[in-house]
Design a protein around this motif. Structure first.
Motif, mmCIF file in Angstrom:
data_model
loop_
_atom_site.group_PDB
_atom_site.id
_atom_site.type_symbol
_atom_site.label_atom_id
_atom_site.label_comp_id
_atom_site.label_asym_id
_atom_site.label_seq_id
_atom_site.Cartn_x
_atom_site.Cartn_y
_atom_site.Cartn_z
ATOM 1 N N THR A 1 45.084 32.656 29.607
ATOM 2 C CA THR A 1 44.994 33.794 30.522
ATOM 3 C C THR A 1 44.769 33.293 31.948
ATOM 4 O O THR A 1 44.395 32.143 32.169
ATOM 5 C CB THR A 1 43.835 34.715 30.129
ATOM 6 O OG1 THR A 1 42.592 34.007 30.317
ATOM 7 C CG2 THR A 1 43.943 35.170 28.678
ATOM 8 N N LYS A 2 44.961 34.181 32.908
ATOM 9 C CA LYS A 2 44.710 33.835 34.304
ATOM 10 C C LYS A 2 43.251 33.437 34.498
ATOM 11 O O LYS A 2 42.933 32.495 35.235
ATOM 12 C CB LYS A 2 45.060 35.001 35.213
ATOM 13 C CG LYS A 2 45.035 34.653 36.704
ATOM 14 C CD LYS A 2 45.525 35.807 37.555
ATOM 15 C CE LYS A 2 45.770 35.372 39.000
ATOM 16 N NZ LYS A 2 44.593 34.778 39.648
ATOM 17 N N GLU A 3 42.351 34.143 33.815
ATOM 18 C CA GLU A 3 40.927 33.835 33.930
ATOM 19 C C GLU A 3 40.615 32.443 33.394
ATOM 20 O O GLU A 3 39.805 31.711 33.983
ATOM 21 C CB GLU A 3 40.094 34.885 33.179
ATOM 22 C CG GLU A 3 40.100 36.278 33.789
ATOM 23 C CD GLU A 3 41.429 37.012 33.616
ATOM 24 O OE1 GLU A 3 41.727 37.892 34.452
ATOM 25 O OE2 GLU A 3 42.181 36.678 32.661
ATOM 26 N N ILE B 1 42.726 29.874 33.300
ATOM 27 C CA ILE B 1 43.264 28.915 34.272
ATOM 28 C C ILE B 1 42.321 28.802 35.465
ATOM 29 O O ILE B 1 42.063 27.697 35.975
ATOM 30 C CB ILE B 1 44.679 29.333 34.721
ATOM 31 C CG1 ILE B 1 45.662 29.279 33.535
ATOM 32 C CG2 ILE B 1 45.169 28.444 35.855
ATOM 33 C CD1 ILE B 1 45.858 27.913 32.921
ATOM 34 N N GLU B 2 41.773 29.920 35.913
ATOM 35 C CA GLU B 2 40.835 29.904 37.040
ATOM 36 C C GLU B 2 39.562 29.128 36.686
ATOM 37 O O GLU B 2 39.007 28.408 37.523
ATOM 38 C CB GLU B 2 40.493 31.335 37.456
ATOM 39 C CG GLU B 2 41.652 32.051 38.147
ATOM 40 C CD GLU B 2 41.394 33.537 38.356
ATOM 41 O OE1 GLU B 2 40.438 34.068 37.729
ATOM 42 O OE2 GLU B 2 42.144 34.167 39.124
ATOM 43 N N ASN C 1 52.759 39.514 28.133
ATOM 44 C CA ASN C 1 51.867 38.546 28.774
ATOM 45 C C ASN C 1 52.634 37.724 29.807
ATOM 46 O O ASN C 1 53.845 37.528 29.699
ATOM 47 C CB ASN C 1 51.246 37.611 27.724
ATOM 48 C CG ASN C 1 50.288 38.340 26.812
ATOM 49 O OD1 ASN C 1 49.302 38.901 27.264
ATOM 50 N ND2 ASN C 1 50.577 38.338 25.509
ATOM 51 N N THR C 2 51.915 37.220 30.790
ATOM 52 C CA THR C 2 52.507 36.449 31.879
ATOM 53 C C THR C 2 51.979 35.027 31.862
ATOM 54 O O THR C 2 50.792 34.793 31.623
ATOM 55 C CB THR C 2 52.166 37.091 33.235
ATOM 56 O OG1 THR C 2 52.631 38.441 33.242
ATOM 57 C CG2 THR C 2 52.817 36.331 34.379
ATOM 58 N N HIS C 3 52.872 34.084 32.106
ATOM 59 C CA HIS C 3 52.450 32.692 32.201
ATOM 60 C C HIS C 3 51.831 32.441 33.572
ATOM 61 O O HIS C 3 52.379 32.835 34.601
ATOM 62 C CB HIS C 3 53.648 31.759 32.007
ATOM 63 C CG HIS C 3 53.308 30.311 32.166
ATOM 64 N ND1 HIS C 3 53.495 29.627 33.348
ATOM 65 C CD2 HIS C 3 52.756 29.421 31.302
ATOM 66 C CE1 HIS C 3 53.095 28.376 33.197
ATOM 67 N NE2 HIS C 3 52.654 28.232 31.964
ATOM 68 N N HIS C 4 50.677 31.776 33.582
ATOM 69 C CA HIS C 4 49.985 31.444 34.824
ATOM 70 C C HIS C 4 49.961 29.920 34.967
ATOM 71 O O HIS C 4 49.332 29.222 34.178
ATOM 72 C CB HIS C 4 48.563 32.004 34.816
ATOM 73 C CG HIS C 4 48.502 33.491 34.691
ATOM 74 N ND1 HIS C 4 48.782 34.345 35.728
ATOM 75 C CD2 HIS C 4 48.223 34.278 33.617
ATOM 76 C CE1 HIS C 4 48.675 35.592 35.319
ATOM 77 N NE2 HIS C 4 48.343 35.577 34.047
ATOM 78 N N SER C 5 50.644 29.429 35.986
ATOM 79 C CA SER C 5 50.750 27.985 36.199
ATOM 80 C C SER C 5 49.567 27.468 36.999
ATOM 81 O O SER C 5 49.088 28.138 37.934
ATOM 82 C CB SER C 5 52.040 27.666 36.948
ATOM 83 O OG SER C 5 52.095 26.285 37.286
ATOM 84 N N SER D 1 50.041 27.357 40.754
ATOM 85 C CA SER D 1 49.896 28.567 41.557
ATOM 86 C C SER D 1 48.456 28.813 41.979
ATOM 87 O O SER D 1 48.186 29.752 42.737
ATOM 88 C CB SER D 1 50.406 29.783 40.767
ATOM 89 O OG SER D 1 51.745 29.604 40.377
ATOM 90 N N GLU D 2 47.526 27.989 41.485
ATOM 91 C CA GLU D 2 46.115 28.174 41.810
ATOM 92 C C GLU D 2 45.796 27.581 43.183
ATOM 93 O O GLU D 2 46.116 26.417 43.442
ATOM 94 C CB GLU D 2 45.230 27.509 40.747
ATOM 95 C CG GLU D 2 45.045 28.327 39.489
ATOM 96 C CD GLU D 2 44.377 29.659 39.760
ATOM 97 O OE1 GLU D 2 43.264 29.665 40.339
ATOM 98 O OE2 GLU D 2 44.962 30.683 39.398
#
Length: 409
Positions: free
Chosen positions: A194-196, A198-199, A226-230, A233-234
């Motif tokens: 998830t984006k969280e 990755i963060e 669902n979306t892929h979070h690279s 991109s962070e």
């Protein structure tokens, strides 16, 4: 010493093999091939659930680029790959919210070589890389070849192999820790971070001044909205983030052996380029095909994702109907881990090939213990690649069901 004694001494003495070579693990995906070869010679048909070789057709635009080109001398390319290809790759990444330039990309011979370049550039012998397990089995091999120690942090089938708590990572960080390595979406689990999550990883590597390496070769394969979070991109990870990519799965071009290493860290990339120069260049014809593949229309991926979602649902539902089987529903890629009611999945996999069939047909699975670094872990699990069509998937699961009913162990 007489000649006969000398000859006997020579006969029984041989050069020694390297400790690194002896420590190199066998591939859990390919190690059972002798059993499969024997089964085929005995007339059995094998459904291959063990390897991520898609049966989806390679985009025609890539194949046509190989058939119809004006190359008269098959020469070396630049060590970092075609500039035209890297520019088009950068444009492709921008459409995925990854803002990089051609100078941030080194083309490699598959994602495998990109990982070797990465480990060679960020770690010395004895340094450590923390990886959530289970993980792509060849990470163990790349680490061994690079003299790097894999430090596993265990994820669980009970929550679908979600990211382990950050506190578990931090317990393992030592002065020798150089990087965190993830696969997103995951091979062998199919888990999509998830984006969280990755963060959280981004904050941790900045806090401890580590690299974060993300194997993102399955980026397009994200399901259920669902979306892929690279990691690319962070914000604030310019000096930390390294992305590994490949055309193998995205375009069903496993045999092209074209991948890349991507990072905005200039010192890192100039170091990695020295490794790229040492092997001269990536393959020319394969780059021609990979560059052309970037013209593949979006409709291709829409159709492919729809097909894989259908296969995933069919496979997971069928496995869940087998008594004693537990399976984590993947959110991406085209693999799942299934826990079987057996003590030793490798023995079961061998038995399937050597001693069992249904009307002359059997299946080949990959024992999951080889996807762990912790000894004696995942012994009753297998990785299944749902790269077969609906009819063959259903036949495969039926064979597994019947096999588990009679398997003696």
């Amino acid at each position: 010493m007489c000649i006969d004694t000398f000859a006997k001494t020579i006969k029984h003495t041989m050069p020694t093999i390297s400790q690194k070579g002896l420590a190199m693990p066998q591939s859990p995906i390919r190690k059972l091939m002798p059993y499969a070869d024997a089964a085929r010679k005995n007339g059995k048909h094998i459904f291959h659930l063990n390897i991520g070789q898609p049966d989806i057709k390679t985009p025609n635009v890539a194949l046509e680029a190989i058939k119809n080109n004006s190359i008269e001398i098959l020469s070396y390319s630049a060590s970092e790959g075609f500039e035209s290809y890297r520019n088009k790759l950068a444009d492709y990444y921008k459409t995925n919210n990854i803002n990089v330039s051609a100078e941030d990309i080194i083309i490699s011979t598959g994602g495998s070589e990109a990982l070797l370049f990465t480990m060679g550039s960020i770690a010395d012998a004895g340094d450590e890389v923390i990886i959530p397990e289970p993980f792509y089995a060849n990470y163990n091999g790349f680490a061994t070849a690079s003299g790097v120690t894999v430090v596993p942090v265990k994820s669980s089938i009970d929550n679908g192999f979600a990211l382990p708590p950050i506190a578990e990572f931090e317990k393992l960080i030592t002065p020798k820790t150089k990087a965190i390595l993830i696969c997103n979406p995951g091979n062998p689990t199919g888990y999509l971070y998830t984006k969280e999550e990755i963060e959280q990883l981004a904050a941790m590597v900045k806090k401890h001044n580590l690299f974060i390496v993300a194997d993102e070769v399955y980026r397009e394969f994200a399901y259920d909205g669902n979306t892929h979070h690279s990691i690319m991109s962070e914000p604030g990870l310019e000096d930390h983030a390294i992305m590994i990519d490949s055309v193998s799965k995205r375009y069903s071009m496993c045999g092209a052996r074209i991948g890349c290493m991507v990072s905005k860290n200039k010192e890192l990339m100039s170091t990695a380029l020295k490794f790229a120069q040492a092997r001269l260049s990536p393959p020319t014809f394969a780059q021609v095909a990979a560059e052309a593949a970037l013209e593949t229309p979006k409709s291709y991926f829409d159709d492919v994702i729809e097909e894989y979602v259908h296969r995933r649902n069919l496979l997971v539902n069928a496995l869940e109907d087998i008594n004693g089987v537990k399976v984590a529903k993947p959110k991406g890629a085209f693999y799942c881990i299934a826990e079987l009611p057996v003590k030793d999945a490798e023995d079961f996999a061998k038995w399937l090939l050597s001693d069992f069939d249904v009307d002359g047909q059997t299946v080949m699975v990959a024992p999951a213990s080889g996807f762990y670094s912790t000894p004696n872990t995942g012994l009753n699990q297998v990785r299944i690649a749902y790269v077969l069509n609906e009819d063959n998937l259903l036949k495969s699961v039926n064979i597994l069901k019947k096999a588990l009913e009679v398997y003696p162990n």
